[in-house]
Design a protein around this motif. Sequence first.
Motif, mmCIF file in Angstrom:
data_model
loop_
_atom_site.group_PDB
_atom_site.id
_atom_site.type_symbol
_atom_site.label_atom_id
_atom_site.label_comp_id
_atom_site.label_asym_id
_atom_site.label_seq_id
_atom_site.Cartn_x
_atom_site.Cartn_y
_atom_site.Cartn_z
ATOM 1 N N LYS A 5 36.956 40.152 49.576
ATOM 2 C CA LYS A 5 36.791 38.629 49.782
ATOM 3 C C LYS A 5 35.980 38.062 48.602
ATOM 4 C CE LYS A 5 35.773 38.855 54.766
ATOM 5 N NZ LYS A 5 34.656 38.800 55.605
ATOM 6 N N GLY A 6 36.761 37.137 47.766
ATOM 7 C CA GLY A 6 36.078 36.268 46.735
ATOM 8 C C GLY A 6 35.723 37.084 45.687
ATOM 9 N N LEU A 7 36.651 38.271 45.269
ATOM 10 C CA LEU A 7 36.199 39.162 44.160
ATOM 11 C C LEU A 7 36.451 38.573 42.945
ATOM 12 C CD1 LEU A 7 35.146 42.147 44.000
ATOM 13 C CD2 LEU A 7 37.274 42.905 43.638
ATOM 14 N N ASN A 8 35.593 38.658 41.966
ATOM 15 C CA ASN A 8 35.665 38.361 40.605
ATOM 16 C C ASN A 8 35.294 39.424 39.699
ATOM 17 O OD1 ASN A 8 36.276 35.236 40.089
ATOM 18 N ND2 ASN A 8 34.619 35.626 41.965
ATOM 19 N N GLN A 9 36.049 39.713 38.781
ATOM 20 C CA GLN A 9 35.558 40.800 37.977
ATOM 21 C C GLN A 9 35.979 40.535 36.372
ATOM 22 O OE1 GLN A 9 37.530 43.219 35.824
ATOM 23 N NE2 GLN A 9 35.889 44.852 35.312
ATOM 24 N N LEU A 17 39.760 39.464 37.449
ATOM 25 C CA LEU A 17 40.260 38.927 38.712
ATOM 26 C C LEU A 17 39.479 37.679 39.356
ATOM 27 C CD1 LEU A 17 39.746 42.744 40.173
ATOM 28 C CD2 LEU A 17 41.843 41.571 39.411
ATOM 29 N N TRP A 18 40.389 36.717 39.773
ATOM 30 C CA TRP A 18 39.797 35.518 40.204
ATOM 31 C C TRP A 18 39.764 35.379 41.568
ATOM 32 C CZ3 TRP A 18 39.095 31.589 36.061
ATOM 33 C CH2 TRP A 18 39.465 32.123 35.005
ATOM 34 N N ASP A 19 38.333 35.341 42.231
ATOM 35 C CA ASP A 19 38.235 35.140 43.634
ATOM 36 C C ASP A 19 39.266 35.720 44.410
ATOM 37 O OD1 ASP A 19 36.011 33.207 43.226
ATOM 38 O OD2 ASP A 19 37.343 31.762 42.846
ATOM 39 N N ALA A 200 56.234 50.633 52.997
ATOM 40 C CA ALA A 200 55.016 49.789 53.120
ATOM 41 C C ALA A 200 55.481 48.806 54.462
ATOM 42 C CB ALA A 200 54.743 49.041 52.048
ATOM 43 N N ASP A 201 54.364 48.377 55.256
ATOM 44 C CA ASP A 201 54.759 47.680 56.341
ATOM 45 C C ASP A 201 54.271 46.326 55.892
ATOM 46 O OD1 ASP A 201 54.718 49.743 58.470
ATOM 47 O OD2 ASP A 201 52.940 50.274 57.833
ATOM 48 N N ARG A 202 53.463 46.061 54.846
ATOM 49 C CA ARG A 202 52.830 44.731 54.383
ATOM 50 C C ARG A 202 52.834 44.805 52.886
ATOM 51 N NH1 ARG A 202 50.648 41.472 57.749
ATOM 52 N NH2 ARG A 202 49.460 40.574 56.121
ATOM 53 N N PHE A 203 52.860 43.473 52.329
ATOM 54 C CA PHE A 203 52.540 43.439 50.889
ATOM 55 C C PHE A 203 51.536 42.438 50.408
ATOM 56 C CE2 PHE A 203 55.361 39.881 52.019
ATOM 57 C CZ PHE A 203 55.075 38.982 50.957
ATOM 58 N N CYS A 204 51.183 42.579 49.187
ATOM 59 C CA CYS A 204 50.277 41.625 48.767
ATOM 60 C C CYS A 204 50.851 41.612 47.305
ATOM 61 C CB CYS A 204 48.783 41.973 48.685
ATOM 62 S SG CYS A 204 47.722 40.958 47.956
ATOM 63 N N ILE A 205 50.854 40.401 46.624
ATOM 64 C CA ILE A 205 51.424 40.257 45.453
ATOM 65 C C ILE A 205 50.246 39.625 44.717
ATOM 66 C CG2 ILE A 205 52.965 39.124 43.928
ATOM 67 C CD1 ILE A 205 55.119 39.109 45.936
ATOM 68 N N LEU A 206 49.898 39.993 43.470
ATOM 69 C CA LEU A 206 48.800 39.468 42.645
ATOM 70 C C LEU A 206 49.545 39.050 41.445
ATOM 71 C CD1 LEU A 206 46.309 42.354 42.198
ATOM 72 C CD2 LEU A 206 46.667 40.531 44.132
ATOM 73 N N ASP A 207 49.142 37.900 40.748
ATOM 74 C CA ASP A 207 49.460 37.276 39.385
ATOM 75 C C ASP A 207 48.286 36.711 38.800
ATOM 76 O OD1 ASP A 207 51.722 36.447 37.678
ATOM 77 O OD2 ASP A 207 51.276 34.507 38.368
ATOM 78 N N ARG A 208 48.141 37.184 37.440
ATOM 79 C CA ARG A 208 47.051 36.865 36.892
ATOM 80 C C ARG A 208 45.683 36.887 37.335
ATOM 81 N NH1 ARG A 208 49.944 31.282 33.861
ATOM 82 N NH2 ARG A 208 51.864 32.290 33.042
ATOM 83 N N GLY A 209 45.688 38.098 38.092
ATOM 84 C CA GLY A 209 44.311 38.273 38.966
ATOM 85 C C GLY A 209 44.213 37.583 40.081
ATOM 86 N N ARG A 210 45.258 36.909 40.621
ATOM 87 C CA ARG A 210 45.018 36.039 41.925
ATOM 88 C C ARG A 210 46.036 36.644 42.996
ATOM 89 N NH1 ARG A 210 43.769 32.080 38.117
ATOM 90 N NH2 ARG A 210 41.913 30.887 38.345
ATOM 91 N N GLN A 211 45.640 36.743 44.201
ATOM 92 C CA GLN A 211 46.613 36.812 45.177
ATOM 93 C C GLN A 211 47.613 35.520 45.374
ATOM 94 O OE1 GLN A 211 46.875 36.463 49.763
ATOM 95 N NE2 GLN A 211 45.654 38.509 49.503
ATOM 96 N N VAL A 212 48.840 35.756 45.498
ATOM 97 C CA VAL A 212 49.776 34.551 45.231
ATOM 98 C C VAL A 212 50.584 34.643 46.545
ATOM 99 C CG1 VAL A 212 49.471 34.071 43.100
ATOM 100 C CG2 VAL A 212 51.512 35.917 43.866
ATOM 101 N N ALA A 213 50.668 35.820 47.116
ATOM 102 C CA ALA A 213 51.542 35.938 48.376
ATOM 103 C C ALA A 213 51.170 37.190 49.133
ATOM 104 C CB ALA A 213 53.068 35.862 48.012
ATOM 105 N N ALA A 214 51.305 37.190 50.446
ATOM 106 C CA ALA A 214 50.995 38.397 51.246
ATOM 107 C C ALA A 214 51.626 38.149 52.671
ATOM 108 C CB ALA A 214 49.486 38.499 51.420
ATOM 109 N N GLY A 215 52.162 39.440 53.311
ATOM 110 C CA GLY A 215 52.714 39.184 54.733
ATOM 111 C C GLY A 215 53.149 40.467 54.928
ATOM 112 N N GLU A 216 54.137 40.194 55.937
ATOM 113 C CA GLU A 216 54.934 41.625 56.526
ATOM 114 C C GLU A 216 56.138 41.878 55.310
ATOM 115 O OE1 GLU A 216 54.336 43.415 59.325
ATOM 116 O OE2 GLU A 216 52.713 42.066 59.744
#
Length: 231
Positions: A5-9, A17-19, A200-216
């Motif tokens: 949650k809200g991870l910054n690095q 990594l942005w929030d 995989a059952d689920r996915f999470c896509i990152l772009d420029r350090g942010r989550q931009v999409a997630a789901g089944e």
Amino acid sequence: MLTVKGLNQFYGQSHTLWDLELNVEEGKCTCLMGRNGVGKTTLLQCVMGLLATQSGQIEYLGQDIAGLSAEKRAPLGIGYVPQGRQIFPLLTVEENLRIGLPVRGDKSKNVPDFIYELFPVLKEMLHRRGGDLSGGQQQQLAIGRALVINPKLLILDEPTEGIQPNVVAEIGDIIRRLNQEIGLTVLLVEQKLPFARKVADRFCILDRGRQVAAGEMTELNDALVKEYLTV
């Protein structure tokens, strides 16, 4: 099982990594996706305590582990297979596997038999040095070493990178077996889209350090692939 949650690095002055948000459901295989350099490996290293975070929470089984050292995270039941495998090339296969035994809660002194059942080649090459194995065999050794600690969560960073197609298929089958038959929760970073869709059952896509999409995984459509995954 694992919630970020809200991870910054930061790397120096660079905000990497942005929030960032991530949710890995227990018993599921979640694939972390995105082009090179978007922060996937950085996120995994933050989860494992190998990189410091500026702010945010990393919750594992309801416990905030963001303040724990890397040495204290593995005993909680988190197995990690880093990018590039990072086995010990001068140690034998058996010695590489035994490294994880002190982390086990039951303090067993023996490598579990099921690891040799999953990876018969490791039993055949038990006394061969890790550095003498092929790339695919080294990847199997790296996964086996992570499984030795009897993890509840297995984290894999690009396990198919630089591996011949037949071994890629074997690794995919093993991940599905661990996930579906044993109930092991898996967090996977993977660039190969067909492999990701298979395991995989689920996915999470990152772009420029942010989550931009997630789901089944069934919701990963052509538009998302074109915008965030196509090179």
